[in-house]
Design a protein around this motif. Sequence first.
Motif, PDB file in Angstrom:
ATOM      1  N   GLY A   1      -2.687  -4.790  -1.508  1.00 40.51           N
ATOM      2  CA  GLY A   1      -3.733  -3.823  -1.130  1.00 40.51           C
ATOM      3  C   GLY A   1      -3.459  -2.507  -1.822  1.00 40.51           C
ATOM      4  O   GLY A   1      -2.286  -2.107  -1.956  1.00 40.51           O
ATOM      5  N   ARG A   2      -4.516  -1.862  -2.315  1.00 38.57           N
ATOM      6  CA  ARG A   2      -4.326  -0.600  -3.055  1.00 38.57           C
ATOM      7  C   ARG A   2      -5.350   0.442  -2.621  1.00 38.57           C
ATOM      8  O   ARG A   2      -5.843   1.235  -3.440  1.00 38.57           O
ATOM      9  CB  ARG A   2      -4.445  -0.843  -4.552  1.00 38.57           C
ATOM     10  N   SER A   3      -5.701   0.439  -1.336  1.00 37.12           N
ATOM     11  CA  SER A   3      -6.670   1.441  -0.884  1.00 37.12           C
ATOM     12  C   SER A   3      -6.003   2.814  -0.893  1.00 37.12           C
ATOM     13  O   SER A   3      -4.768   2.934  -0.873  1.00 37.12           O
ATOM     14  CB  SER A   3      -7.164   1.118   0.530  1.00 37.12           C
TER      15      SER A   3
ATOM     16  N   PRO B   1      -0.704   4.982  -0.986  1.00 35.68           N
ATOM     17  CA  PRO B   1       0.364   5.844  -0.454  1.00 35.68           C
ATOM     18  C   PRO B   1       1.574   5.038   0.033  1.00 35.68           C
ATOM     19  O   PRO B   1       2.710   5.495  -0.086  1.00 35.68           O
ATOM     20  CB  PRO B   1      -0.308   6.605   0.704  1.00 35.68           C
ATOM     21  N   GLN B   2       1.329   3.832   0.542  1.00 38.75           N
ATOM     22  CA  GLN B   2       2.462   2.994   0.987  1.00 38.75           C
ATOM     23  C   GLN B   2       3.399   2.724  -0.183  1.00 38.75           C
ATOM     24  O   GLN B   2       4.621   2.813  -0.061  1.00 38.75           O
ATOM     25  CB  GLN B   2       1.927   1.666   1.541  1.00 38.75           C
ATOM     26  N   ALA B   3       2.812   2.390  -1.323  1.00 42.13           N
ATOM     27  CA  ALA B   3       3.624   2.093  -2.507  1.00 42.13           C
ATOM     28  C   ALA B   3       4.446   3.322  -2.899  1.00 42.13           C
ATOM     29  O   ALA B   3       5.638   3.216  -3.205  1.00 42.13           O
ATOM     30  CB  ALA B   3       2.713   1.661  -3.658  1.00 42.13           C
ATOM     31  N   LEU B   4       3.818   4.513  -2.836  1.00 42.45           N
ATOM     32  CA  LEU B   4       4.539   5.737  -3.212  1.00 42.45           C
ATOM     33  C   LEU B   4       5.703   6.015  -2.264  1.00 42.45           C
ATOM     34  O   LEU B   4       6.774   6.443  -2.691  1.00 42.45           O
ATOM     35  CB  LEU B   4       3.580   6.932  -3.203  1.00 42.45           C
ATOM     36  N   LEU B   5       5.467   5.774  -0.967  1.00 45.28           N
ATOM     37  CA  LEU B   5       6.534   6.060   0.006  1.00 45.28           C
ATOM     38  C   LEU B   5       7.708   5.092  -0.160  1.00 45.28           C
ATOM     39  O   LEU B   5       8.864   5.477  -0.003  1.00 45.28           O
ATOM     40  CB  LEU B   5       5.988   5.995   1.435  1.00 45.28           C
TER      41      LEU B   5
ATOM     42  N   CYS C   1      -0.190  -5.222  -5.486  1.00 51.32           N
ATOM     43  CA  CYS C   1      -1.115  -6.320  -5.800  1.00 51.32           C
ATOM     44  C   CYS C   1      -2.492  -6.002  -5.223  1.00 51.32           C
ATOM     45  O   CYS C   1      -2.613  -5.218  -4.278  1.00 51.32           O
ATOM     46  CB  CYS C   1      -0.619  -7.622  -5.185  1.00 51.32           C
ATOM     47  N   HIS C   2      -3.508  -6.629  -5.789  1.00 53.33           N
ATOM     48  CA  HIS C   2      -4.889  -6.374  -5.356  1.00 53.33           C
ATOM     49  C   HIS C   2      -5.731  -7.592  -5.671  1.00 53.33           C
ATOM     50  O   HIS C   2      -5.189  -8.634  -6.064  1.00 53.33           O
ATOM     51  CB  HIS C   2      -5.405  -5.093  -6.028  1.00 53.33           C
ATOM     52  N   SER C   3      -7.050  -7.424  -5.559  1.00 58.55           N
ATOM     53  CA  SER C   3      -7.919  -8.602  -5.670  1.00 58.55           C
ATOM     54  C   SER C   3      -7.951  -9.198  -7.085  1.00 58.55           C
ATOM     55  O   SER C   3      -8.348 -10.335  -7.260  1.00 58.55           O
ATOM     56  CB  SER C   3      -9.340  -8.251  -5.223  1.00 58.55           C
TER      57      SER C   3
ATOM     58  N   THR D   1       4.318 -12.352  -4.319  1.00 60.61           N
ATOM     59  CA  THR D   1       4.707 -12.080  -2.918  1.00 60.61           C
ATOM     60  C   THR D   1       5.990 -12.846  -2.560  1.00 60.61           C
ATOM     61  O   THR D   1       6.790 -12.358  -1.759  1.00 60.61           O
ATOM     62  CB  THR D   1       3.588 -12.466  -1.928  1.00 60.61           C
ATOM     63  N   ARG D   2       6.190 -13.999  -3.184  1.00 57.83           N
ATOM     64  CA  ARG D   2       7.406 -14.786  -2.907  1.00 57.83           C
ATOM     65  C   ARG D   2       8.670 -14.090  -3.412  1.00 57.83           C
ATOM     66  O   ARG D   2       9.771 -14.469  -3.038  1.00 57.83           O
ATOM     67  CB  ARG D   2       7.297 -16.172  -3.570  1.00 57.83           C
ATOM     68  N   GLN D   3       8.499 -13.087  -4.253  1.00 53.87           N
ATOM     69  CA  GLN D   3       9.682 -12.338  -4.734  1.00 53.87           C
ATOM     70  C   GLN D   3      10.009 -11.158  -3.820  1.00 53.87           C
ATOM     71  O   GLN D   3      10.996 -10.454  -4.039  1.00 53.87           O
ATOM     72  CB  GLN D   3       9.415 -11.775  -6.126  1.00 53.87           C
ATOM     73  N   ALA D   4       9.155 -10.910  -2.835  1.00 52.01           N
ATOM     74  CA  ALA D   4       9.306  -9.686  -2.045  1.00 52.01           C
ATOM     75  C   ALA D   4      10.460  -9.770  -1.053  1.00 52.01           C
ATOM     76  O   ALA D   4      10.554 -10.729  -0.290  1.00 52.01           O
ATOM     77  CB  ALA D   4       8.005  -9.400  -1.290  1.00 52.01           C
TER      78      ALA D   4
END
Length: 280
Positions: free
Chosen positions: A165-167, A173-177, A188-190, A199-202
Amino acid sequence: MAIMIDGKLVSAQLRQELKEQTSAFIAQTGVTPGLAVILVGDDPASAVYVRNKHRACEEVGMYSAVHKLPAETSESELLALIDKLNADDAIHGILVQLPLPKHISEERVVLAIDPSKDVDAFHPSNVGKIMLGNYRFLPCTPAGVMALLRHYEIEVEGKHCVVVGRSNIVGKPQALLLLEKNGTVTVCHSRTKNLADITRQADVLVAAVGRPRFITADMVKDGAVVIDVGINRLPDGKLCGDVDFAAVEEKAAAITPVPGGVGPMTITMLLQNTLRAAEK
Ligand code: NDP
């Protein structure tokens, strides 16, 4: 079996602390932190959110004023109210509940809020500060996720953090934090190809997609920390997240439920921002 990341519990503890901090602030300054919430129209979900925000403010001893405006309110009427609240010394935080009716520009409304009262942290000036790492307020939902990770002593540094999600209000902001905490971040996004391979690497997987049970067990690595931001209403009226909780719980090291995970933290972070705004 995964550790259950209990947002209700953490939120209750933080609100107790906020109550004490608010009361100390009032005793010291004679000023009661005040939040104005504006609701335009009669969307039932928005009305519930606004009511919950109002109650939460009162519970911690803050002042809260709810401005309910009819759906046909014009943009200039709304902007005039925001101007008035910008100048009101009793109001330290201003929040306009989104979405707004189609005839009102959300962008112009967000721009009209004094950045020092922008407790949602949606104003470009506050968004820019987050980018630079010298912020005054953090957007409430990603801040709530970080507070949960902190509470459960889940280290992000050096971990592969995948945000789906990249809203502007959650994913980005989640990615930045997470990056600020030295995570190695993938967003990741659509249009992402081979999403499950990523996601399996997360080590830490944050789902903010808005699709019920979108993240299935085969998309999750054994021992991952899984944070579900999604709030989706099923046809039977029940809430569910973006993660297939029952199956993913078997694989994850820690997971947030829906409801009771990230959700309760969002309002708590709003209260924290309101107190911060008053302190300034
Ligand atoms: P948006 O609809 O704004 O964003 C959804 C994101 O998911 C977009 O970036 C979109 O990609 C991406 N996406 C959609 N479909 C796919 C797909 N098939 N594969 C990969 N990515 C996809 O939603 P929000 O960010 O506002 O909210 C996300 C969820 O979080 C919702 O369920 C919402 O209700 C919930 N929420 C919860 C809050 C809380 O307090 N817990 C607060 C705010 C939101 P693209 O950009 O390419 O379109």
